[in-house]
Enzyme design. Structure first.
Site, PDB file in Angstrom:
ATOM      1  N   CYS A  13      -5.047  50.096 -70.895  1.00 49.60           N
ATOM      2  CA  CYS A  13      -5.134  51.473 -71.404  1.00 49.60           C
ATOM      3  C   CYS A  13      -4.682  52.507 -70.384  1.00 49.60           C
ATOM      4  CB  CYS A  13      -6.537  51.768 -71.912  1.00 49.60           C
ATOM      5  SG  CYS A  13      -7.851  51.670 -70.675  1.00 49.60           S
ATOM      6  N   HIS A  66     -12.252  53.000 -71.157  1.00 47.01           N
ATOM      7  CA  HIS A  66     -11.066  53.093 -72.011  1.00 47.01           C
ATOM      8  C   HIS A  66     -10.558  54.524 -72.072  1.00 47.01           C
ATOM      9  CE1 HIS A  66      -8.335  51.215 -74.803  1.00 47.01           C
ATOM     10  NE2 HIS A  66      -8.499  52.221 -75.643  1.00 47.01           N
ATOM     11  N   HIS A  78      -3.240  54.296 -78.078  1.00 48.81           N
ATOM     12  CA  HIS A  78      -3.867  53.588 -76.969  1.00 48.81           C
ATOM     13  C   HIS A  78      -3.356  52.166 -76.885  1.00 48.81           C
ATOM     14  CE1 HIS A  78      -7.246  51.165 -78.991  1.00 48.81           C
ATOM     15  NE2 HIS A  78      -6.529  51.670 -79.970  1.00 48.81           N
TER      16      HIS A  78
END
Length: 107
Positions: A13, A66, A78
């Site tokens: 990410c 994240h 993402h």
């Protein structure tokens, strides 16, 4: 934890976010925790396309794990894990309870 992976196997990410910003000549920290610690805080009602959205363990109170980039209309881009395709996902999805905040690195 999302730690800046940029390898032939793909992005994690924060690696995706880091590479995206570098391609646009913005230099930001490489890891999600450091990305969250920098930039300009953005309230949820002021999110704009390009803002980074962060998620943390323990229902948004623990370690950042994240990051995605807000795409508008309640969605984010993402990299869910190295080797997986970048995805467009709703902010109301499975990560929603872990939302911890947003940052803007551009003005």
């Amino acid at each position: 934890m999302c730690g800046g992976g940029i390898t032939p196997q793909g992005f994690d990410c924060s690696g995706f976010i880091y590479a995206l910003h570098r391609a646009l000549d913005y230099y930001i920290p490489r890891d999600a925790q450091d990305q969250f610690a920098n930039g300009y805080p953005v309230a949820p009602e002021n999110l704009a396309a390009g803002d980074l959205v962060f998620f943390a363990r323990e229902h948004g109170t623990g370690e950042i794990h994240h990051v995605g980039v807000y795409a508008g209309n309640g969605k984010m881009l993402h990299a869910p894990k190295p080797g997986a395709a970048v995805q467009l996902a709703p902010l109301t999805g499975k990560l929603a309870p872990e939302y911890v905040g947003a940052r803007r690195f551009w003005q």
